[in-house]
Design a protein around this motif. Structure first.
Motif, PDB file in Angstrom:
ATOM      1  N   PRO A 183       0.833  -1.213   0.000  1.00 15.24           N
ATOM      2  CA  PRO A 183       0.000   0.000   0.000  1.00 15.24           C
ATOM      3  C   PRO A 183       0.869   1.265   0.000  1.00 15.24           C
ATOM      4  N   VAL A 184       0.527   2.216  -0.859  1.00 15.02           N
ATOM      5  CA  VAL A 184       1.344   3.434  -0.978  1.00 15.02           C
ATOM      6  C   VAL A 184       1.001   4.385   0.178  1.00 15.02           C
ATOM      7  N   PRO A 185       1.977   4.703   1.025  1.00 18.28           N
ATOM      8  CA  PRO A 185       1.713   5.660   2.098  1.00 18.28           C
ATOM      9  C   PRO A 185       1.723   7.098   1.545  1.00 18.28           C
ATOM     10  N   VAL A 186       0.808   7.898   2.040  1.00 20.29           N
ATOM     11  CA  VAL A 186       0.761   9.309   1.638  1.00 20.29           C
ATOM     12  C   VAL A 186       0.544  10.118   2.915  1.00 20.29           C
ATOM     13  N   GLU A 187       1.473  11.022   3.224  1.00 19.08           N
ATOM     14  CA  GLU A 187       1.280  11.880   4.398  1.00 19.08           C
ATOM     15  C   GLU A 187       0.416  13.050   3.972  1.00 19.08           C
ATOM     16  N   VAL A 188      -0.640  13.312   4.749  1.00 22.20           N
ATOM     17  CA  VAL A 188      -1.595  14.369   4.364  1.00 22.20           C
ATOM     18  C   VAL A 188      -1.895  15.285   5.547  1.00 22.20           C
ATOM     19  N   ILE A 189      -2.293  16.518   5.189  1.00 24.61           N
ATOM     20  CA  ILE A 189      -2.845  17.429   6.189  1.00 24.61           C
ATOM     21  C   ILE A 189      -4.237  16.882   6.554  1.00 24.61           C
ATOM     22  N   PRO A 190      -4.515  16.674   7.847  1.00 21.02           N
ATOM     23  CA  PRO A 190      -5.758  15.975   8.205  1.00 21.02           C
ATOM     24  C   PRO A 190      -7.027  16.550   7.574  1.00 21.02           C
ATOM     25  N   MET A 191      -7.148  17.875   7.432  1.00 20.17           N
ATOM     26  CA  MET A 191      -8.412  18.426   6.909  1.00 20.17           C
ATOM     27  C   MET A 191      -8.635  18.064   5.439  1.00 20.17           C
ATOM     28  N   ALA A 192      -7.603  17.587   4.754  1.00 21.58           N
ATOM     29  CA  ALA A 192      -7.740  17.232   3.333  1.00 21.58           C
ATOM     30  C   ALA A 192      -7.955  15.729   3.131  1.00 21.58           C
ATOM     31  N   ALA A 193      -7.931  14.960   4.221  1.00 20.22           N
ATOM     32  CA  ALA A 193      -7.877  13.489   4.086  1.00 20.22           C
ATOM     33  C   ALA A 193      -9.041  12.929   3.275  1.00 20.22           C
TER      34      ALA A 193
ATOM     35  N   SER B  26       2.812   1.918 -12.951  1.00 18.58           N
ATOM     36  CA  SER B  26       3.679   1.557 -14.083  1.00 18.58           C
ATOM     37  C   SER B  26       4.573   2.724 -14.497  1.00 18.58           C
ATOM     38  N   ASP B  27       4.180   3.943 -14.150  1.00 13.48           N
ATOM     39  CA  ASP B  27       5.013   5.118 -14.437  1.00 13.48           C
ATOM     40  C   ASP B  27       5.214   5.895 -13.124  1.00 13.48           C
ATOM     41  N   PRO B  28       6.198   5.457 -12.315  1.00 12.71           N
ATOM     42  CA  PRO B  28       6.356   6.041 -10.972  1.00 12.71           C
ATOM     43  C   PRO B  28       6.660   7.544 -10.987  1.00 12.71           C
ATOM     44  N   VAL B  29       7.417   8.016 -11.990  1.00  9.52           N
ATOM     45  CA  VAL B  29       7.744   9.451 -12.039  1.00  9.52           C
ATOM     46  C   VAL B  29       6.468  10.261 -12.268  1.00  9.52           C
ATOM     47  N   ALA B  30       5.636   9.817 -13.223  1.00 10.37           N
ATOM     48  CA  ALA B  30       4.392  10.532 -13.510  1.00 10.37           C
ATOM     49  C   ALA B  30       3.453  10.476 -12.301  1.00 10.37           C
ATOM     50  N   PHE B  31       3.408   9.312 -11.646  1.00  9.41           N
ATOM     51  CA  PHE B  31       2.534   9.151 -10.479  1.00  9.41           C
ATOM     52  C   PHE B  31       2.954  10.101  -9.352  1.00  9.41           C
ATOM     53  N   GLU B  32       4.239  10.103  -9.043  1.00  8.41           N
ATOM     54  CA  GLU B  32       4.719  10.972  -7.963  1.00  8.41           C
ATOM     55  C   GLU B  32       4.448  12.438  -8.303  1.00  8.41           C
ATOM     56  N   SER B  33       4.731  12.816  -9.543  1.00  6.57           N
ATOM     57  CA  SER B  33       4.538  14.212  -9.952  1.00  6.57           C
ATOM     58  C   SER B  33       3.063  14.614  -9.830  1.00  6.57           C
ATOM     59  N   ARG B  34       2.182  13.714 -10.227  1.00 13.25           N
ATOM     60  CA  ARG B  34       0.752  14.014 -10.185  1.00 13.25           C
ATOM     61  C   ARG B  34       0.243  14.173  -8.753  1.00 13.25           C
ATOM     62  N   ILE B  35       0.558  13.203  -7.911  1.00 12.02           N
ATOM     63  CA  ILE B  35       0.015  13.234  -6.542  1.00 12.02           C
ATOM     64  C   ILE B  35       0.610  14.407  -5.757  1.00 12.02           C
ATOM     65  N   ASN B  36       1.859  14.760  -6.076  1.00  7.80           N
ATOM     66  CA  ASN B  36       2.495  15.926  -5.426  1.00  7.80           C
ATOM     67  C   ASN B  36       1.692  17.208  -5.625  1.00  7.80           C
ATOM     68  N   GLN B  37       0.871  17.269  -6.694  1.00 10.33           N
ATOM     69  CA  GLN B  37       0.123  18.498  -7.001  1.00 10.33           C
ATOM     70  C   GLN B  37      -1.159  18.631  -6.187  1.00 10.33           C
ATOM     71  N   TRP B  38      -1.598  17.562  -5.562  1.00  8.37           N
ATOM     72  CA  TRP B  38      -2.900  17.610  -4.894  1.00  8.37           C
ATOM     73  C   TRP B  38      -2.810  18.430  -3.601  1.00  8.37           C
ATOM     74  N   PRO B  39      -3.660  19.430  -3.445  1.00  6.90           N
ATOM     75  CA  PRO B  39      -3.642  20.215  -2.206  1.00  6.90           C
ATOM     76  C   PRO B  39      -3.861  19.327  -0.986  1.00  6.90           C
ATOM     77  N   GLY B  40      -3.052  19.520   0.024  1.00  9.61           N
ATOM     78  CA  GLY B  40      -3.183  18.734   1.252  1.00  9.61           C
ATOM     79  C   GLY B  40      -2.248  17.541   1.309  1.00  9.61           C
ATOM     80  N   VAL B  41      -1.660  17.171   0.166  1.00  9.24           N
ATOM     81  CA  VAL B  41      -0.650  16.096   0.192  1.00  9.24           C
ATOM     82  C   VAL B  41       0.662  16.708   0.675  1.00  9.24           C
ATOM     83  N   VAL B  42       1.201  16.145   1.738  1.00 11.02           N
ATOM     84  CA  VAL B  42       2.516  16.592   2.217  1.00 11.02           C
ATOM     85  C   VAL B  42       3.595  15.844   1.441  1.00 11.02           C
ATOM     86  N   THR B  43       3.473  14.524   1.394  1.00  7.14           N
ATOM     87  CA  THR B  43       4.470  13.696   0.699  1.00  7.14           C
ATOM     88  C   THR B  43       3.811  12.408   0.236  1.00  7.14           C
ATOM     89  N   VAL B  44       4.076  12.035  -1.003  1.00  5.18           N
ATOM     90  CA  VAL B  44       3.623  10.730  -1.493  1.00  5.18           C
ATOM     91  C   VAL B  44       4.798   9.764  -1.366  1.00  5.18           C
TER      92      VAL B  44
END
Ligand code: 5RP
Length: 223
Positions: A130-140, A181-199
């Motif tokens: 499972p991919v861990p994602v650290e988030v700001i709680p109000m965005a969970a 299948s494309d980890p660079v694209a995945f990381e870049s995409r999730i990094n853009q979501w407001p409230g994501v601290v770190t994917v």
């Protein structure tokens, strides 16, 4: 050899990447604990460590290794850490120990990322763990819905029945059902979501080397 012995083997093998007189970047987890124990044996030859978690800091200090703040030092020669999964290109899933944000920070400050892992961590495609994602709680809850739209299923990590609180005071989502299948694209995409601290996909800054513990000894994978 059992998994614990393989972790000891790669923890000790990582010493070859420690440059005398330098400050070493140190990750988090049971494999890194073996490295910290090995590092204690050569502590007089290094200047100290920058740590990626409260747990690693406590272990380093208990063994007499000075710990510096990341902001007190410049670029580090090496960062040594474990992984929950690593693929054949050196992309990783990390954060099983909830330390992913500080791990990514210390890794970014280091010239080389030496991943230490037993062979069970080597995969063809990231996503079984499972991919861990650290988030700001109000965005969970919104982020959980965003992952559902990608076909994933995200849940807040709990500790003793309550949301686990990271060293940074935030929460962790664990996301299952993804094939990355494309980890660079995945990381870049999730990094853009407001409230994501770190994917917890480490692809933009991937491993330089993986020391893989196998039944026939330590294999060195270079990426
Ligand atoms: C902690 C991590 C660890 O490196 C990862 O979970 C592997 O841990 P272990 O060595 O205990 O299997 O990313 O946040």
């Amino acid at each position: 050899m059992n998994q614990d012995e393989l972790k000891t083997l790669v923890g000790q093998a990582a010493l070859q990447y420690v440059e005398p007189g330098t400050i070493v970047g140190v990750g988090t987890g049971s494999t890194v604990n073996k490295f910290i124990d090995a590092l204690a044996g050569i502590r007089s030859t290094i200047a100290g460590a920058v740590s990626s978690s409260v747990a690693s800091t406590e272990r380093l200090k208990a063994l007499g290794i000075p710990v510096f703040e990341a902001n007190e030092v410049g670029e580090l020669a090496v960062y040594i850490d474990g992984a929950d999964e690593i693929d054949h290109a050196g992309h990783m899933i990390k954060g099983g120990g909830a330390a992913l944000t500080r791990e990514k920070i210390v890794a970014a400050q280091s010239r080389k990322f030496i991943c230490i892992a037993d062979e069970s961590k080597l995969v063809q495609v990231l996503g079984r763990f499972p991919v861990p994602v650290e988030v700001i709680p109000m965005a969970a809850q919104r982020i959980i819905r965003e992952f559902a739209a990608l076909g994933g299923s995200a849940a807040i990590r709990l500790k003793e029945g309550r949301p686990l609180v990271t060293d940074n005071g935030q929460h962790i989502l664990d996301v299952t059902g993804l094939q990355i299948s494309d980890p660079v694209a995945f990381e870049s995409r999730i990094n853009q979501w407001p409230g994501v601290v770190t994917v917890g996909v480490f692809a933009l800054n991937k491993a330089t080397v993986c020391l893989l513990g196998t039944a026939s000894g330590v294999k060195t994978l270079t990426f």
